[in-house]
Design a protein around this motif. Structure first.
Motif, PDB file in Angstrom:
ATOM      1  N   ALA A 163       0.832  -1.205   0.000  1.00  0.00           N
ATOM      2  CA  ALA A 163       0.000   0.000   0.000  1.00  0.00           C
ATOM      3  C   ALA A 163       0.862   1.249   0.000  1.00  0.00           C
ATOM      4  O   ALA A 163       0.498   2.262  -0.609  1.00  0.00           O
ATOM      5  CB  ALA A 163      -0.932  -0.010   1.213  1.00  0.00           C
ATOM      6  N   ARG A 164       2.007   1.209   0.648  1.00  0.00           N
ATOM      7  CA  ARG A 164       2.896   2.378   0.691  1.00  0.00           C
ATOM      8  C   ARG A 164       3.719   2.530  -0.584  1.00  0.00           C
ATOM      9  O   ARG A 164       4.155   3.615  -0.917  1.00  0.00           O
ATOM     10  CB  ARG A 164       3.856   2.252   1.881  1.00  0.00           C
ATOM     11  N   ALA A 165       3.964   1.454  -1.234  1.00  0.00           N
ATOM     12  CA  ALA A 165       4.801   1.513  -2.443  1.00  0.00           C
ATOM     13  C   ALA A 165       3.981   1.988  -3.639  1.00  0.00           C
ATOM     14  O   ALA A 165       2.799   1.739  -3.737  1.00  0.00           O
ATOM     15  CB  ALA A 165       5.381   0.131  -2.741  1.00  0.00           C
ATOM     16  N   CYS A 176       6.880  -2.307 -12.299  1.00  0.00           N
ATOM     17  CA  CYS A 176       7.955  -1.872 -11.408  1.00  0.00           C
ATOM     18  C   CYS A 176       7.365  -1.498 -10.060  1.00  0.00           C
ATOM     19  O   CYS A 176       6.265  -0.965  -9.985  1.00  0.00           O
ATOM     20  CB  CYS A 176       8.676  -0.649 -11.966  1.00  0.00           C
ATOM     21  N   ILE A 177       8.106  -1.764  -9.011  1.00  0.00           N
ATOM     22  CA  ILE A 177       7.761  -1.314  -7.664  1.00  0.00           C
ATOM     23  C   ILE A 177       8.888  -0.371  -7.248  1.00  0.00           C
ATOM     24  O   ILE A 177      10.059  -0.742  -7.282  1.00  0.00           O
ATOM     25  CB  ILE A 177       7.664  -2.484  -6.663  1.00  0.00           C
ATOM     26  N   VAL A 178       8.511   0.851  -6.904  1.00  0.00           N
ATOM     27  CA  VAL A 178       9.478   1.873  -6.516  1.00  0.00           C
ATOM     28  C   VAL A 178       9.143   2.309  -5.092  1.00  0.00           C
ATOM     29  O   VAL A 178       7.977   2.555  -4.784  1.00  0.00           O
ATOM     30  CB  VAL A 178       9.413   3.068  -7.487  1.00  0.00           C
ATOM     31  N   PRO A 179      10.139   2.397  -4.200  1.00  0.00           N
ATOM     32  CA  PRO A 179       9.857   2.802  -2.820  1.00  0.00           C
ATOM     33  C   PRO A 179       9.240   4.200  -2.761  1.00  0.00           C
ATOM     34  O   PRO A 179       9.483   5.027  -3.643  1.00  0.00           O
ATOM     35  CB  PRO A 179      11.231   2.805  -2.154  1.00  0.00           C
ATOM     36  N   PRO A 180       8.446   4.475  -1.719  1.00  0.00           N
ATOM     37  CA  PRO A 180       7.882   5.816  -1.557  1.00  0.00           C
ATOM     38  C   PRO A 180       8.992   6.869  -1.560  1.00  0.00           C
ATOM     39  O   PRO A 180      10.044   6.680  -0.962  1.00  0.00           O
ATOM     40  CB  PRO A 180       7.204   5.754  -0.187  1.00  0.00           C
ATOM     41  N   GLY A 181       8.766   7.941  -2.274  1.00  0.00           N
ATOM     42  CA  GLY A 181       9.750   9.027  -2.352  1.00  0.00           C
ATOM     43  C   GLY A 181      10.806   8.838  -3.420  1.00  0.00           C
ATOM     44  O   GLY A 181      11.544   9.764  -3.731  1.00  0.00           O
ATOM     45  N   ALA A 182      10.901   7.660  -3.989  1.00  0.00           N
ATOM     46  CA  ALA A 182      11.899   7.402  -5.030  1.00  0.00           C
ATOM     47  C   ALA A 182      11.333   7.814  -6.389  1.00  0.00           C
ATOM     48  O   ALA A 182      10.129   7.825  -6.592  1.00  0.00           O
ATOM     49  CB  ALA A 182      12.293   5.931  -5.052  1.00  0.00           C
ATOM     50  N   THR A 183      12.208   8.153  -7.290  1.00  0.00           N
ATOM     51  CA  THR A 183      11.812   8.512  -8.645  1.00  0.00           C
ATOM     52  C   THR A 183      11.855   7.270  -9.528  1.00  0.00           C
ATOM     53  O   THR A 183      12.827   6.511  -9.491  1.00  0.00           O
ATOM     54  CB  THR A 183      12.779   9.581  -9.216  1.00  0.00           C
ATOM     55  N   ALA A 184      10.816   7.079 -10.283  1.00  0.00           N
ATOM     56  CA  ALA A 184      10.784   5.932 -11.198  1.00  0.00           C
ATOM     57  C   ALA A 184      11.902   6.068 -12.225  1.00  0.00           C
ATOM     58  O   ALA A 184      12.190   7.167 -12.685  1.00  0.00           O
ATOM     59  CB  ALA A 184       9.427   5.862 -11.892  1.00  0.00           C
ATOM     60  N   PRO A 217      18.990   0.947   1.154  1.00  0.00           N
ATOM     61  CA  PRO A 217      17.973   1.502   0.254  1.00  0.00           C
ATOM     62  C   PRO A 217      18.200   1.043  -1.174  1.00  0.00           C
ATOM     63  O   PRO A 217      19.328   0.832  -1.603  1.00  0.00           O
ATOM     64  CB  PRO A 217      18.147   3.007   0.390  1.00  0.00           C
ATOM     65  N   HIS A 218      17.115   0.880  -1.879  1.00  0.00           N
ATOM     66  CA  HIS A 218      17.170   0.360  -3.236  1.00  0.00           C
ATOM     67  C   HIS A 218      16.270   1.213  -4.120  1.00  0.00           C
ATOM     68  O   HIS A 218      15.206   1.625  -3.687  1.00  0.00           O
ATOM     69  CB  HIS A 218      16.701  -1.099  -3.230  1.00  0.00           C
ATOM     70  N   PRO A 219      16.659   1.483  -5.356  1.00  0.00           N
ATOM     71  CA  PRO A 219      15.844   2.346  -6.217  1.00  0.00           C
ATOM     72  C   PRO A 219      14.534   1.713  -6.686  1.00  0.00           C
ATOM     73  O   PRO A 219      13.638   2.397  -7.145  1.00  0.00           O
ATOM     74  CB  PRO A 219      16.755   2.619  -7.411  1.00  0.00           C
ATOM     75  N   GLY A 220      14.421   0.420  -6.573  1.00  0.00           N
ATOM     76  CA  GLY A 220      13.209  -0.260  -7.013  1.00  0.00           C
ATOM     77  C   GLY A 220      13.544  -1.601  -7.617  1.00  0.00           C
ATOM     78  O   GLY A 220      14.700  -2.026  -7.664  1.00  0.00           O
ATOM     79  N   VAL A 221      12.500  -2.270  -8.078  1.00  0.00           N
ATOM     80  CA  VAL A 221      12.673  -3.584  -8.683  1.00  0.00           C
ATOM     81  C   VAL A 221      11.604  -3.768  -9.757  1.00  0.00           C
ATOM     82  O   VAL A 221      10.518  -3.214  -9.672  1.00  0.00           O
ATOM     83  CB  VAL A 221      12.610  -4.705  -7.600  1.00  0.00           C
ATOM     84  N   ARG A 222      11.965  -4.511 -10.763  1.00  0.00           N
ATOM     85  CA  ARG A 222      11.050  -4.830 -11.858  1.00  0.00           C
ATOM     86  C   ARG A 222      10.512  -6.229 -11.639  1.00  0.00           C
ATOM     87  O   ARG A 222      11.242  -7.135 -11.253  1.00  0.00           O
ATOM     88  CB  ARG A 222      11.835  -4.776 -13.171  1.00  0.00           C
TER      89      ARG A 222
END
Length: 142
Positions: free
Chosen positions: A9-11, A46-54, A98-103
């Motif tokens: 829900a946060r992502a 893609c899942i990107v953490p809150p506050g991160a730029t896609a 921290p990680h920029p995201g994942v596909r």
């Protein structure tokens, strides 16, 4: 799990449509002069953490593939896959990684779901592995 649902829900989820993924797969197969049934149908997100730029391209992110069971299809795993990846990113951030995201890729194996019939035999583990390799290459997944 509750933690996975909360993290999901946060992502922010950036999902490509099934049509866009199918078009990319078809275009890659056509440009390579491949047979019509050379890559699998996918749901690519893609899942990107809150506050991160896609990222500019999904290809810039590491990819996790989800594969259905014998009588399934990739879309059966959509909720599970997104919650699992979101929870993993949340846990990484809590651990100071921290990680920029994942596909994520939900694959429809040959003769299943949107991959449909018409695949030439053999239908064995080696053919399945080759299908995965061609699909990952066509979609720029690593």
């Amino acid at each position: 799990t509750a933690a996975g649902a909360k993290a999901a829900a946060r992502a922010r989820a950036i999902a490509s449509t099934s049509a866009a993924a199918a078009a990319a797969v078809a275009a890659a197969g056509a440009s390579a002069g491949a047979a019509p049934k050379s890559v699998l149908a996918t749901d690519d997100f893609c899942i990107v953490p809150p506050g991160a730029t896609a990222p500019a391209s999904k290809s810039d992110l590491p990819c996790v593939a989800f594969v259905h069971g014998v009588f399934g299809r990739g879309l059966n795993l959509r909720t599970f896959a997104k919650a699992t990846l979101a929870a993993a990113l949340t846990e990484a951030a809590r651990s100071g990684l921290p990680h920029p995201g994942v596909r994520g890729m939900l694959l429809d194996m040959r003769n299943h779901g949107r991959s449909g019939g018409g695949w030439a035999p053999p239908h064995d583990l080696a053919a399945t592995a080759a299908d995965f390799g061609r699909t990952f290459a066509a979609l720029g997944a690593s």
